[in-house]
Write a protein that holds these residues in place. Structure first.
Motif, short mmCIF file in Angstrom:
data_model
loop_
_atom_site.label_atom_id
_atom_site.label_comp_id
_atom_site.label_asym_id
_atom_site.label_seq_id
_atom_site.Cartn_x
_atom_site.Cartn_y
_atom_site.Cartn_z
N LEU A 179 1.00 -1.15 -0.06
CA LEU A 179 -0.08 0.03 0.06
C LEU A 179 1.00 1.38 -0.03
N LEU B 135 1.07 4.04 -2.87
CA LEU B 135 0.59 5.44 -2.70
C LEU B 135 1.48 6.32 -3.28
N LEU C 207 1.26 8.61 -6.30
CA LEU C 207 0.56 9.94 -6.40
C LEU C 207 1.56 11.30 -6.51
N GLY D 81 4.01 14.21 -5.51
CA GLY D 81 4.16 14.88 -4.31
C GLY D 81 4.25 13.98 -3.23
N VAL D 82 4.29 12.81 -3.30
CA VAL D 82 4.04 11.72 -2.33
C VAL D 82 5.51 10.93 -2.22
N LYS E 248 7.97 8.94 3.40
CA LYS E 248 7.56 9.23 4.44
C LYS E 248 6.06 9.48 4.39
N GLN F 257 4.02 6.65 4.01
CA GLN F 257 3.74 5.86 5.10
C GLN F 257 2.72 6.54 6.01
N ARG F 258 2.69 7.72 6.25
CA ARG F 258 1.87 8.46 7.15
C ARG F 258 0.37 8.42 6.36
N MET F 259 0.10 8.45 5.19
CA MET F 259 -1.20 8.13 4.49
C MET F 259 -1.91 6.76 4.62
N ALA F 260 -1.00 5.78 4.56
CA ALA F 260 -1.18 4.50 4.71
C ALA F 260 -1.75 4.03 6.12
N LEU F 261 -1.02 4.50 7.14
CA LEU F 261 -1.34 4.39 8.51
C LEU F 261 -2.51 5.37 9.01
N HIS F 262 -2.51 6.28 8.50
CA HIS F 262 -3.87 7.31 8.73
C HIS F 262 -5.03 6.39 8.40
N LEU G 56 -6.72 11.72 2.51
CA LEU G 56 -5.78 11.61 3.07
C LEU G 56 -4.92 12.73 3.89
N PRO G 57 -4.18 12.30 4.73
CA PRO G 57 -3.76 13.25 5.35
C PRO G 57 -2.75 14.23 4.77
N ARG H 73 -4.65 18.06 -8.20
CA ARG H 73 -3.35 17.65 -8.96
C ARG H 73 -3.26 16.32 -9.08
N LEU I 54 -3.19 1.30 -7.42
CA LEU I 54 -3.34 1.78 -6.10
C LEU I 54 -4.78 1.59 -5.25
N VAL J 166 -4.96 -2.19 -4.42
CA VAL J 166 -4.10 -2.70 -3.21
C VAL J 166 -4.95 -2.03 -2.03
N LEU K 199 0.06 -3.45 12.71
CA LEU K 199 -0.83 -3.85 11.56
C LEU K 199 -0.24 -4.85 10.79
#
Lengths: 205, 205
Positions: A10, A14, A17, A19-20, A23, A26-31, B17-18, B27, B43, B46, B63
């Motif tokens: 995952l 992600l 996308l 600009g991702v 780090k 990772q933050r998005m997946a866990l959020h 997404l955060p 974008r 994406l 998954v 997790l």
């Protein structure tokens, strides 16, 4: 290791996308997993559907899941005013910022001979047919003020001139709320060069 | 308007997404649609699978889509060393940064009585059972150095003391590559207060 853990898959996925980086992914997946599974499920469904169904509007080349986009199929939009932009983002930006009630044509790029992008790639043959068959009363060129955008604008102006269609271009200059001190030199020189006379009385043209 | 266009639905959905606001969501949606549909399809697949299948490891509460996570089910990890962290991100961060070969316990939060988060919510009863049944030889507390993280660390130290398990805490101080001048006062005061004697000869303890 047998297969990659799903969490890592995952995080990797992600990163497609813009600009991702690692780090943020990772933050998005866990959020999503820890706080918003419902949002994640909904996002995955909408995304799958969008990737599958969204295509091009047959009239303006904008992104839509229908044959004609919401604007082209809207009878209350004024087809006599045609605004030409480079990309679907520009349509969104103009729709959000202005009260324009005409229709759009989306080039999906700009003239860039070195990259092999010529008039055909930008759907300009389709646009020429439109100029022949149902010429708009005004064309508003809203390409980006870059070298290639300007070249594209110039090409469009010549196309329109052949059909005697009046062309206007959106204004370029110092942004509102900006300060001269912090405006780049090119913009400032352009704004200075294209200064407009202010009249004490309303002017008729 | 009948239904919301699919493109707008996608932009809205991306905002779950955060750190993604309206502009970034726009974008992202257009980037996927115009340049990377394959990535978008992957994406969405998954993500759907992850939201559906990922749960908690029965041993460490991290997790995973399996009953036991990759670390807990790995026979080569040393079960005598137990590192206690607040969140799955911390496991990822430590795995990436260190050569730790022990196992983890993920609290999924920190003690915060005002928010109704007590020992039970952090799985500390499960941890206590583990201390009884197969006590590790060392506990490494790696909670975040915040007020609540420190309170949690203190609670864990007392739990471990009851079972005579040695506890260590990761070091807090001026980050490597940081400059004293730009280090916040609390960190600097802590680093100064917990200064360590350097010995010219190797010390035996």
């Amino acid at each position: 290791m047998t297969a990659q853990p799903l969490l890592e898959q995952l995080i990797d996925a992600l990163r497609c996308l813009p600009g991702v980086g690692p780090k943020s992914a990772q933050r998005m997946a866990l959020h999503l997993l820890e706080r918003n599974r419902e949002g994640g499920v909904r996002l995955s469904e909408v995304m799958a559907q969008a990737m599958q169904e969204i295509g091009r509007c047959v009239e303006c080349r904008d992104l839509t899941e229908f044959e004609r986009c919401g604007i082209c199929s809207n009878q209350s939009r004024d087809r006599r005013q045609l605004c030409i932009v480079e990309s679907p983002v520009d349509v969104l930006a103009l729709e959000q910022a202005t009260t324009f009630r005409g229709v759009y044509f989306v080039l999906l790029g700009r003239l860039s001979p070195l990259d092999g992008i010529g008039p055909a790639e930008l759907g300009l043959d389709q646009l020429a047919t439109r100029f022949e068959e149902s010429p708009p009363e005004e064309i508003i060129v809203a390409t980006n003020p870059t070298v290639e955008g300007e070249a594209t604008a110039y090409y469009l102006q010549r196309m329109a001139a052949k059909h005697d269609i009046p062309v206007s271009m959106i204004a370029h200059g110092v942004p509102l709320g900006g300060e001269l001190e912090y405006t780049d030199q090119t913009t400032l020189a352009h704004a200075f060069g294209t200064r407009q006379r202010v009249a004490p009385e309303p002017v008729k043209d």
